[in-house]
Design a protein around this motif. Structure first.
Motif, PDB file in Angstrom:
ATOM      1  N   LEU A 128      32.642  53.964  33.620  1.00 24.75           N
ATOM      2  CA  LEU A 128      32.999  54.108  32.309  1.00 24.75           C
ATOM      3  C   LEU A 128      32.507  52.778  32.128  1.00 24.75           C
ATOM      4  O   LEU A 128      33.347  51.643  32.120  1.00 24.75           O
ATOM      5  CB  LEU A 128      34.678  54.260  32.623  1.00 24.75           C
ATOM      6  N   ASP A 152      25.954  59.930  31.988  1.00 22.80           N
ATOM      7  CA  ASP A 152      25.992  60.522  32.690  1.00 22.80           C
ATOM      8  C   ASP A 152      25.809  61.634  31.684  1.00 22.80           C
ATOM      9  O   ASP A 152      26.642  62.969  32.068  1.00 22.80           O
ATOM     10  CB  ASP A 152      26.709  60.681  34.114  1.00 22.80           C
ATOM     11  N   ALA A 153      26.872  61.646  30.369  1.00 22.17           N
ATOM     12  CA  ALA A 153      27.827  62.778  29.749  1.00 22.17           C
ATOM     13  C   ALA A 153      27.408  62.108  28.349  1.00 22.17           C
ATOM     14  O   ALA A 153      27.298  60.531  27.670  1.00 22.17           O
ATOM     15  CB  ALA A 153      29.389  62.787  29.671  1.00 22.17           C
ATOM     16  N   PRO A 154      27.488  62.543  27.429  1.00 23.62           N
ATOM     17  CA  PRO A 154      27.253  62.555  26.456  1.00 23.62           C
ATOM     18  C   PRO A 154      28.571  61.517  25.610  1.00 23.62           C
ATOM     19  O   PRO A 154      29.329  61.678  25.819  1.00 23.62           O
ATOM     20  CB  PRO A 154      28.009  63.140  24.577  1.00 23.62           C
ATOM     21  N   ALA A 155      28.793  60.297  24.652  1.00 19.99           N
ATOM     22  CA  ALA A 155      29.370  59.710  24.399  1.00 19.99           C
ATOM     23  C   ALA A 155      30.626  59.976  23.401  1.00 19.99           C
ATOM     24  O   ALA A 155      30.566  61.107  22.630  1.00 19.99           O
ATOM     25  CB  ALA A 155      28.818  58.378  23.509  1.00 19.99           C
ATOM     26  N   VAL A 156      31.960  59.348  23.784  1.00 22.63           N
ATOM     27  CA  VAL A 156      33.167  60.116  23.323  1.00 22.63           C
ATOM     28  C   VAL A 156      33.916  58.811  22.559  1.00 22.63           C
ATOM     29  O   VAL A 156      34.005  58.021  22.761  1.00 22.63           O
ATOM     30  CB  VAL A 156      34.405  60.029  24.885  1.00 22.63           C
ATOM     31  N   ALA A 165      33.496  55.655  23.793  1.00 24.79           N
ATOM     32  CA  ALA A 165      33.518  55.903  26.003  1.00 24.79           C
ATOM     33  C   ALA A 165      32.053  56.200  26.513  1.00 24.79           C
ATOM     34  O   ALA A 165      31.427  56.956  25.632  1.00 24.79           O
ATOM     35  CB  ALA A 165      34.717  56.189  26.232  1.00 24.79           C
ATOM     36  N   TRP A 166      32.025  55.477  27.230  1.00 28.72           N
ATOM     37  CA  TRP A 166      30.254  56.353  27.892  1.00 28.72           C
ATOM     38  C   TRP A 166      30.991  56.852  29.206  1.00 28.72           C
ATOM     39  O   TRP A 166      31.364  55.533  30.596  1.00 28.72           O
ATOM     40  CB  TRP A 166      29.069  55.834  27.747  1.00 28.72           C
ATOM     41  N   ARG A 167      30.181  57.425  30.271  1.00 24.99           N
ATOM     42  CA  ARG A 167      29.966  57.703  31.644  1.00 24.99           C
ATOM     43  C   ARG A 167      28.761  56.940  31.722  1.00 24.99           C
ATOM     44  O   ARG A 167      27.556  57.969  31.702  1.00 24.99           O
ATOM     45  CB  ARG A 167      30.352  59.382  31.464  1.00 24.99           C
TER      46      ARG A 167
ATOM     47  N   ASP B 255      36.234  63.990  21.611  1.00 22.45           N
ATOM     48  CA  ASP B 255      34.802  63.633  20.905  1.00 22.45           C
ATOM     49  C   ASP B 255      35.035  64.155  19.520  1.00 22.45           C
ATOM     50  O   ASP B 255      35.099  65.515  19.916  1.00 22.45           O
ATOM     51  CB  ASP B 255      34.176  63.888  21.245  1.00 22.45           C
ATOM     52  N   VAL B 260      33.091  66.565  24.790  1.00 21.64           N
ATOM     53  CA  VAL B 260      33.459  65.597  25.612  1.00 21.64           C
ATOM     54  C   VAL B 260      34.739  64.854  25.476  1.00 21.64           C
ATOM     55  O   VAL B 260      35.011  65.002  24.482  1.00 21.64           O
ATOM     56  CB  VAL B 260      32.000  64.640  25.431  1.00 21.64           C
ATOM     57  N   LYS B 262      38.200  61.900  26.935  1.00 22.48           N
ATOM     58  CA  LYS B 262      37.702  60.410  27.305  1.00 22.48           C
ATOM     59  C   LYS B 262      39.365  60.961  28.044  1.00 22.48           C
ATOM     60  O   LYS B 262      40.376  61.009  26.915  1.00 22.48           O
ATOM     61  CB  LYS B 262      37.604  59.403  26.662  1.00 22.48           C
ATOM     62  N   VAL B 271      35.479  59.823  31.920  1.00 28.77           N
ATOM     63  CA  VAL B 271      35.163  60.775  30.693  1.00 28.77           C
ATOM     64  C   VAL B 271      35.045  62.068  31.827  1.00 28.77           C
ATOM     65  O   VAL B 271      34.066  62.364  32.466  1.00 28.77           O
ATOM     66  CB  VAL B 271      33.585  60.204  30.233  1.00 28.77           C
ATOM     67  N   GLN B 273      32.867  66.247  30.431  1.00 28.89           N
ATOM     68  CA  GLN B 273      32.570  66.735  29.480  1.00 28.89           C
ATOM     69  C   GLN B 273      33.194  68.669  29.716  1.00 28.89           C
ATOM     70  O   GLN B 273      33.365  68.465  30.875  1.00 28.89           O
ATOM     71  CB  GLN B 273      30.782  66.825  30.099  1.00 28.89           C
TER      72      GLN B 273
END
Lengths: 271, 666
Positions: A128, A152-156, A165-167, B255, B260, B262, B271, B273
């Motif tokens: 993360l 690996d997933a869209p930004a939160v 946050a990003w994965r 989000d 998605v 966190k 995180v 989905q």
């Protein structure tokens, strides 16, 4: 502070380089031994050795007195009072070298934390990344990923923090520099994917004396940055000896103290 | 001539070698090592069909080279009963497990309070109280409800190391083996069989009232942030205050556009989905500030982000890396498994069939959860098999059973009330595919083991479609054995609300257990002990004569009266007076289990649970395979352990052929 951190960071990187691919405890034993030597020399230079010797002799005499007059309660109580007083004096005599040694030890521990405090990430293991922004800053944040690291997933986007946050998933071992674009500003963050003993930085923080003292592994964020923190979540590490896992700091203190006591005779130091 | 003589000698030598070889094959050497794969619910008929169709080549190989046959299950064919038969070589009269639920007559209730049969709790001991806190000095520990000696105790006595993983009805583990991990009967951290948590912004979810096996809470997402609470215990046992729940909080940032979010759970941040399951996350529950806490582990499932925000959290598992309950013997065994294969489900039946019944998980989500649970047990088995150094290894696999419960009727029985051709088309291969997965694992194992190791594959029972639900309490009312108070109207949801106990002669708790309201035993007992047997036989006749009005067939085909039909003794008194063997296709209704009384005796089964096995035990046999013929015949779960022990040269284990008396340690 930044200069000191970068010098110390370089020194520790070089110092730990030979132990990089070895089990972590090996390097920690060597570093602990060096710290013990440094502690002994520092202690010798900054402490009042004759006074310490004298007060220790007095404490020993008090203990001997208790044993000698074990049928005389008044003598025992007097001796115990004297021992207590001498112990307090002994602690007082140790305060000066403690104060002198505290500064280098904090710097050393801060450096070692980033080598021993976090587990190495493995390739294809999600991690993360989070940017926390100043209150009211633009939430227009994006990533520039180097080859070998994928999203690996869209930004939160977290309005309540605020931050994003990003994965991420690193696809192979290596050291990477991640680019984070906040408005017109480009910030960077290191990502180390490696199971060796190497410097891992979980945070880049806003510049302050305490932040730079405690988180020296990367330079602080620019003073006028819209970001207040960039965090990359390395898992915490425990070092295991004979199946008994503990935080590295526990082993470090234990080793440093044991080795210092073992070597004090060689250096002519009274502790 | 000389050449002819040489040829004759060579021929004789070959013949002699052949004879010796064939003699050797018949005079089998004793087993040195054994691996037993206990696959819950592996059905004899389906296995037979699939072998004949060439779909289970490794089981076919075991049949060819060793043995295969049906394995008679227990009366009643409920997993805790069936596995207890296997473990002890005794029937319920000996091991004392008759049902998932027994009743506690010391509770003061006329019918006794239901409790889980296999796991009990020692009474709490003395306590030390200070500043609002309670410090128990001893007592209150979990205790195994099953009696009798586990067969691996005999292995240990013979110096054979035994590893027993997830054996049902073995919580807490007896500790007879070298290493044991508990299985069915192990509670979640809350002490229940497994209670999940579901947070939803959808009113249709959180306004539900008929939720069991979990909690549904309303969720408020404010400024993209949701704050949830997971309750570890409803009442902290270390404080004097009542209803002092211990809990841990978590935060989810959502989000604004993408599906998605966190999560922040303690120091863990991740995180997810929509539609993803997390890996195991630990939860700390503080019971005494800075001094006492317990750790649990959960998986999160982000079911949906929008239009409704919905998060499912699995029941809180005992963390195998810091077990708060005795799930393993020695405790380090759980840690070893977790370190090698990762944290895992520790609760008794991890497949959350309650969640699908409650409408919390849909079928695809439930199946994904069962896949995760299955992969965990398979990973553990592979690790133990590959590091097996000899002796005895038992490993249990439960997910086939739980999947069959949900899917058997709707995918395999066109006559099931909920049969759906679309569902059938989509999932008709699901159960056979799981059988094929097990077959592949068996093939791997056959290829791994050496000549001195026997592989045994067995199941505790088979499966059948559950078409019709039989409410025993309603039947008792309609047949005059139970009387309701005048103002009582049906249905009664639970706990015999509105029953006139002074005019009631029998009642039912559990799925197929029937008790007399016996004077001197039940608090409001009405039936004189001298009339007991005559009444039981009268109920037997009436039940066997009951015809399902829809099918026109008998609804009950077997009755077990405890003194007459159980041979072992010592714990017979724990059990029901009668166990009902329903006809294949019929099962005791779910609401009967806790004292519910329905409007009709027999109704269509409309639960999301379309397959079952709690029927006449003769109709749902399990299976027994061995990679080489067992020297002693094994025909039932009860005599299987004796046959396995005989392979090691141990011949003194009960096998149901002679009456056995077990002294109840209580």
């Amino acid at each position: 502070m930044s200069l000191l951190n970068s010098v110390l960071g370089g020194v520790f990187d070089i110092l730990l380089l030979p132990f990089r691919s070895l089990p972590p405890m090996i390097g920690l034993v060597v570093i602990s031994a060096l710290c013990s030597v440094g502690m002994l020399l520092g202690y010798k230079a900054t402490s009042n050795q004759p006074a310490i010797e004298a007060v220790k002799r007095k404490i020993a005499a008090g203990l001997f007195e208790i044993r000698l007059y074990n049928d005389d309660i008044v003598a025992i109580l007097k001796a115990q009072g004297a021992i207590l007083r001498d112990n307090l004096r002994y602690l007082g005599l140790n305060m000066v070298p403690m104060v002198f040694m505290m500064v280098p030890f904090v710097l050393v521990i801060a450096q070692l934390q980033f080598h021993y405090g976090y587990e190495g990430l493995e390739a294809n293991e999600p991690v993360l990344l989070q940017v926390t922004l100043q209150e009211g800053a633009s939430s227009d944040v994006s990533l520039e990923l180097p080859d070998g690291v994928r999203l690996d997933a869209p930004a939160v986007r977290m309005a309540a923090l605020p931050g994003t946050a990003w994965r991420l998933v690193p696809e192979s071992s290596g050291s990477y520099e991640l680019g984070i674009i906040v408005g017109s500003e480009r910030l960077t963050k290191t990502l180390v994917v490696d199971d060796t003993v190497t410097r891992r930085s979980p945070f880049r923080l806003a510049p302050s004396f305490l932040n730079q003292l405690l988180y020296p592994a990367e330079p602080p964020l620019p003073a006028d940055s819209a970001a207040v923190e960039i965090a990359l979540h390395y898992p915490d590490r425990e070092l295991s000896v004979l199946g008994f896992g503990q935080h590295w700091l526990v082993w470090f203190f234990l080793l440093t103290i044991v080795l210092a006591f073992a070597m004090k005779g060689w250096f002519g130091v009274t502790i | 001539m000389k050449a002819l003589r040489l040829s004759a000698i060579a021929l004789l030598a070959v013949a002699a070698a052949g004879a010796l070889f064939s003699l050797g094959a018949r005079a089998q050497t004793p087993t040195e090592n054994m691996i037993v794969m206990g696959i819950d619910g592996l059905d004899y008929t389906l296995v037979r069909e699939m072998i004949d169709a060439g779909r289970l080549p490794n089981l076919a190989r075991m049949e060819r080279e060793g043995q295969f046959g049906p394995l008679e299950t227990a009366a009643t064919p409920q997993s805790p009963v069936a596995w207890s038969n296997f473990i002890t070589g005794l029937d319920s009269g000996g091991h004392g497990i008759f049902d998932f639920l027994h009743r506690d007559l010391t509770s003061g209730l006329p019918f006794g309070f239901p409790y889980q049969a296999t796991a009990l709790n020692e009474p709490p001991g003395p306590e030390f109280k200070m500043a609002g806190y309670v410090f128990p000095l001893w007592g209150g520990d979990p205790k195994l409800g099953r009696h009798g000696t586990a067969f691996w105790q005999h292995l240990a006595d013979a110096g054979i190391p035994a590893t027993v993983v997830r054996m049902p009805a073995n919580y807490p583990p007896v500790g007879a083996g070298e290493r044991e991990l508990s299985g069915m009967g192990t509670p979640d951290l809350r002490g229940s069989p497994g209670e999940s948590f579901f947070f939803s912004t959808d009113r249709r979810q959180f306004m539900k009232t008929d939720v069991s096996g979990g909690f549904i809470y309303p969720a408020d997402v404010i400024d993209g942030k949701f704050e949830g609470t997971i309750i570890g215990l409803d009442d902290n046992p270390l404080t004097e205050a009542e209803n002092d729940a211990i809990s841990t909080d978590f935060v989810v940032y959502v989000d604004p556009d993408e599906d998605v979010a966190k999560f922040e759970v303690g120091t863990q941040q991740f995180v997810m989905q929509a539609g993803e399951w997390s890996d195991w996350k630990t939860l700390d529950f503080e019971m005494l500030p800075y001094l006492a806490s317990m750790t649990g582990a959960v998986r999160f499932f982000l079911k949906s982000v929008r239009p409704e925000f919905e998060v499912y959290v699995t029941p809180i598992q005992v963390d195998p890396m810091a077990p708060a309950l005795p799930i393993a013997e020695p405790a380090e065994f759980a840690l070893e498994l977790a370190e090698v294969t990762g944290r895992f489900y520790t609760q008794e039946m991890p497949e959350d069939t309650h969640a699908i019944n409650n409408g919390v998980l849909d079928l695809a989500e439930f199946l994904e959860q069962t896949r995760i649970a299955r992969e965990e047990t398979v990973a553990q088995f592979r690790y133990l098999r590959d590091t097996f150094e000899g002796g005895f290894l038992f490993s249990y696999f439960g997910s086939g059973d739980q999947t069959s419960h949900v899917m058997w009727g709707v995918t395999r029985d066109t006559g099931h009330p909920q049969y759906d051709p679309a569902l059938h088309d989509q999932y008709r291969e699901l159960i056979p595919n799981i059988y094929e997965e097990f077959d592949a694992l068996i093939g791997e194992t056959l290829d791994t083991i050496d000549d001195n190791t026997t592989l045994v594959v067995m199941s505790d029972h088979g499966f059948a479609s559950w078409r019709r639900s039989f409410n025993l309490n309603t039947w008792l009312v309609e047949n005059g054995y139970m009387t309701l108070q005048r103002q009582t109207s049906l249905p009664v949801k639970e706990f015999f609300n509105g029953v006139d106990w002074r005019r009631t002669r029998a009642y039912s708790i559990g799925i197929s257990a029937l008790y007399l309201n016996l004077r001197g035993r039940e608090p409001s007992g009405q039936v004189a002990p001298g009339d007991r047997m005559a009444l039981l036989e009268q109920i037997e006749r009436d039940l066997l004569a009951t015809i399902d009005p829809v099918t026109g067939e008998p609804a009950v085909t077997k009755i077990y009266i405890r003194e007459r039909d159980f041979h072992d003794r010592g714990n017979l008194e724990i059990g029901p007076d009668i166990i009902v063997g329903f006809a294949n296709g019929t099962r005791g209704s779910g609401n009967n289990a806790l004292g519910g009384i329905a409007e009709e005796v027999i109704t269509d089964n409309t639960e999301e649970w379309s397959g079952d096995h709690i029927m006449d035990h003769r109709t749902v046999p399990g299976v027994l395979f061995a990679s080489r013929p067992l020297q002693r015949e094994a025909t039932s779960l009860q005599n299987l352990a004796a046959a396995l022990l005989a392979e090691f040269g141990i011949d003194d284990f009960p096998d149901g052929t002679t009456p056995i008396t077990v002294i109840n340690p209580e």
